[in-house]
Design an enzyme around this catalytic site. Structure first.
Site, PDB file in Angstrom:
ATOM      1  CE  LYS A   1     -13.033  29.997 -26.737  1.00 16.54           C
ATOM      2  NZ  LYS A   1     -13.982  29.010 -26.309  1.00 16.54           N
TER       3      LYS A   1
ATOM      4  CG  ASP B   1     -12.003  21.028 -29.061  1.00 18.42           C
ATOM      5  OD1 ASP B   1     -12.105  21.872 -29.963  1.00 18.42           O
ATOM      6  OD2 ASP B   1     -12.174  21.286 -27.856  1.00 18.42           O
TER       7      ASP B   1
ATOM      8  CE1 TYR C   1     -11.300  26.494 -21.738  1.00 13.83           C
ATOM      9  CE2 TYR C   1     -13.106  24.930 -21.826  1.00 13.83           C
ATOM     10  CZ  TYR C   1     -12.602  26.162 -21.437  1.00 13.83           C
ATOM     11  OH  TYR C   1     -13.400  27.035 -20.769  1.00 13.83           O
TER      12      TYR C   1
ATOM     13  NE  ARG D   1     -36.816  21.504 -24.947  1.00 17.50           N
ATOM     14  CZ  ARG D   1     -37.742  20.549 -25.018  1.00 17.50           C
ATOM     15  NH1 ARG D   1     -37.491  19.426 -25.675  1.00 17.50           N
ATOM     16  NH2 ARG D   1     -38.906  20.706 -24.433  1.00 17.50           N
TER      17      ARG D   1
END
Ligand code: PLP
Length: 381
Positions: A197, A172, A100, A47
């Site tokens: 994406k 973004d 978004y 992690r």
């Protein structure tokens, strides 16, 4: 080194034990210690640190021209990390009005109940943005080009206004990718990606990333990455590294195909409006031409006729698949008001100019003539 070379090589060296040219997928949750807390290069638990993830983080930082990269299990997990790191109850976020839908949902439904307020403004209008930033803000959240209207915010000017208000300016960059636009070089403090994406590029991974230059900000974000644990697994990191190797080649074709399709739609008698920043008729074309290398693979448009006519058209395409998401090699079509942007209240959607009949294309890298023929048969019905 230039972007194409960085895309292929940054963050990656042949594996020292075998010479394997590809970064190994380190499927391990933990690492053997020589003595309690004596670990190799900070590797004590995955992690916190995993070599496949480190390679991806370094690759993305290099592509964005930043010092530090951090990867997450989704784009939204990365945005959540930014707001958790920077805001506490009573603080204020200013954001663009065409983001978004999931970003709005996160701000409104997750953070507002904790007393973190949100002011939504048309960030393409610098006077409106300046007015909103008269009051201090902790975060200025921008998306450009926006999803789905492809509005363009002047990042250099917006960053200056954000800094005057004391905000950390975040962009973004999912739609543009560093191939088209590098927000850190334009004055932003933080770049965010849904790596799901274009960076991944093959519609086979969900992921997110942040890139920053400031060491203290990196420490805050890295602490939350570790403490909250929304990290990507090594297999996903490997797939993303494979994706970024061809980013520049894919983006070039996405842009070429989209330019042809946008012009064709613009002249189609059954199309009433086309949104593509590469068209001279686009209201922010000049800003796009100045801050972007090319205009990307996303197009939105409205068909003449009823909303139902438009929705029916999206179900008739055969090469364009009717699906959410974007940025993969294959072309996708969708209806934002009922799909990706359904979480935004209808009044807010309409006020930001998002027509109920809007159709969005993620133009892939197929042969453009097949894409045009597919759209033609679907529009003609
Ligand atoms: N930002 C933009 C521009 C997006 O299009 C998306 C998803 O569609 C996100 C953020 C959220 O990313 P993810 O779906 O990887 O959580």
């Amino acid at each position: 080194m230039r972007l194409g070379t960085l895309a292929v090589h940054a963050g990656q060296t042949p594996d020292p034990t075998t010479g394997a040219i590809m970064t190994p997928v380190f499927c391990t949750s933990t690492y053997v210690q020589e003595y309690p807390n004596v670990v190799k290069d900070g590797h004590d638990y995955s992690r916190g640190k995993n070599p496949t993830r480190t390679a991806l983080q370094d690759n993305l930082a290099a592509l964005e021209g930043g010092r530090f990269g951090l990867c997450f299990s989704s784009g939204l997990a990365s945005i959540h990390t930014v707001i958790t790191a920077l805001c506490k109850p009573g603080d204020r976020i200013v954001c663009g009005n065409d983001l978004y839908g999931g970003t709005f949902r996160l701000f409104r439904k997750v953070f507002e109940p904790y007393g973190i307020t949100l002011d939504v403004v048309d960030s393409t209008d610098l006077d409106a943005l300046a007015a909103a930033l008269q009051q201090p803000a902790k975060v200025l959240w921008l998306e450009t080009p926006t999803n789905p209207l492809l509005n363009i915010t002047d990042l250099a000017a917006a960053a200056e206004l954000g800094h005057k208000a004391g905000a950390v300016v975040c962009c973004d960059n999912t739609f543009a990718t560093p191939y088209l636009q590098r927000p850190l070089e334009l004055g932003c403090d933080l770049v965010m990606h849904s790596t799901t994406k274009y960076l991944g590029g093959h519609s086979d991974v969900i992921g997110g990333a942040l890139v920053v230059n400031d060491e203290k900000l990196h420490e805050q974000l890295a602490f939350l990455q570790f403490a909250v644990g929304a990290v990507p697994g090594p297999q996903d990191c490997f797939l993303l590294l494979r994706g970024t190797k061809t980013l520049h080649v894919r983006m070039q074709r996405h842009c070429e195909n989209a330019a042809v399709i946008a012009s064709w739609l613009g002249e189609h008698p059954k199309v009433s409006k086309v949104y593509y920043p590469g068209l001279p008729t686009h209201k922010n074309h000049a800003v796009a031409a100045q801050q972007m290398k090319d205009f990307g693979g996303m197009i939105s448009f409205v068909l003449k006729g009823s909303v139902e006519d438009g929705m029916a058209m999206t179900a008739r395409t055969k090469v364009f698949a009717l699906a959410e998401s974007l940025g993969g090699v294959e072309s996708l079509i969708e209806h934002p008001p009922s799909m990706t942007h359904a979480s935004i209240p209808a009044e807010q959607r309409r006020a930001s100019g998002l027509d109920d009949g809007l159709i969005r294309l993620s133009v892939g890298i197929e042969d453009v003539d097949d894409l045009l023929a597919d759209l033609e048969q679907a529009i003609e019905g």
